[in-house]
Design an enzyme around this catalytic site. Sequence first.
Site, PDB file in Angstrom:
ATOM      1  N   TYR A 120     -15.061 -38.104   0.948  1.00  0.00           N
ATOM      2  CA  TYR A 120     -14.329 -38.328   2.430  1.00  0.00           C
ATOM      3  C   TYR A 120     -15.211 -39.598   3.053  1.00  0.00           C
ATOM      4  CZ  TYR A 120     -13.490 -38.021   7.241  1.00  0.00           C
ATOM      5  OH  TYR A 120     -13.471 -38.141   8.820  1.00  0.00           O
ATOM      6  N   ASP A 160       4.961 -43.386   7.568  1.00  0.00           N
ATOM      7  CA  ASP A 160       3.816 -43.363   6.351  1.00  0.00           C
ATOM      8  C   ASP A 160       3.405 -44.688   6.724  1.00  0.00           C
ATOM      9  OD1 ASP A 160       2.404 -43.559   4.312  1.00  0.00           O
ATOM     10  OD2 ASP A 160       3.701 -42.338   3.210  1.00  0.00           O
ATOM     11  N   GLN A 187      -5.725 -33.745  16.212  1.00  0.00           N
ATOM     12  CA  GLN A 187      -6.420 -33.337  17.459  1.00  0.00           C
ATOM     13  C   GLN A 187      -6.523 -34.631  18.310  1.00  0.00           C
ATOM     14  OE1 GLN A 187      -9.986 -30.692  17.310  1.00  0.00           O
ATOM     15  NE2 GLN A 187     -10.150 -31.545  15.093  1.00  0.00           N
TER      16      GLN A 187
END
Length: 289
Positions: A128, A39, A13
């Site tokens: 998280y 990566d 986003q």
Amino acid sequence: MKKNILVTGSNGQLGQAIRSQAAGCGGATFHFTDVDTLDIRDADRLTALVRAHQIGWLLNCAAYTAVDRAEDEVETCMSINCEAVRTVGEVARAEGVRVIHLSTDYVFDGYAGRPYREDDRPNPLSVYGRSKLVGETALQQTCPEAVILRTAWLYSEYGANFVKTMLRLGSERNEVSVVSDQVGTPTYAGDLAAAILAVTAHPAFVPGIYHYSGEGRCTWYDFAVKIMALAGLDCRVRPIAARDWPARAIRPACSLLDKEKIKRTYQPAVPAWETSLQHCIRVLTHQHA
């Protein structure tokens, strides 16, 4: 001197929001990458890219953000949100690159009952949240001259997010249930992107942790009600308690962020969350017209 900016995680986003505003940044050349082209755990590849394009700024939008899935995918989450960030810090410091790294309100437990300041003690309640906090620490250790930008409740025209989910459900159903006892502030990715670019354009670079979100406060329930109203959807929003919503990860009950530090230092625009939501829904409605 021309400014060369590397954006990682550019398919997310925020990355897409930065991409949409890049053309307006005169004097800057952007290099957009995502996991398919870079990566960020690969130090050699990152170093080579930085040198090849003479990168002066690295905007790290790459992250593992599947909050509930992280409870089961601990190793993957930690690898992307911690080890990769350490690598970014090491390469940036070695190559003299300025870093802006994105973090989250989930580093807090939400018990303060007031907007969190940058120096408040973190206490994440989820995998998280822990991964993002460890990532912050890793970056501060490897690249102390970085900016860490914590944000919250991100939404946009891009990808999957709460606003797009509510618009879809609101057009399919007569009623939706939304949590009404978690308080925060929605953040439009376009506003956050503009704030990040304001940091890169500011004459003085002041490292440290900063908070940025939309202006104001609401619950997820309030947010959903506003979405339905602005979109003209005849869908009832039913308030429910967080304990009655099936989620693997615990969310902070109050994750308001105090933005005085970034306002004082970098003077970004901080629109009211309702104003930015109206803009986003207008864009989404136009896309589907």
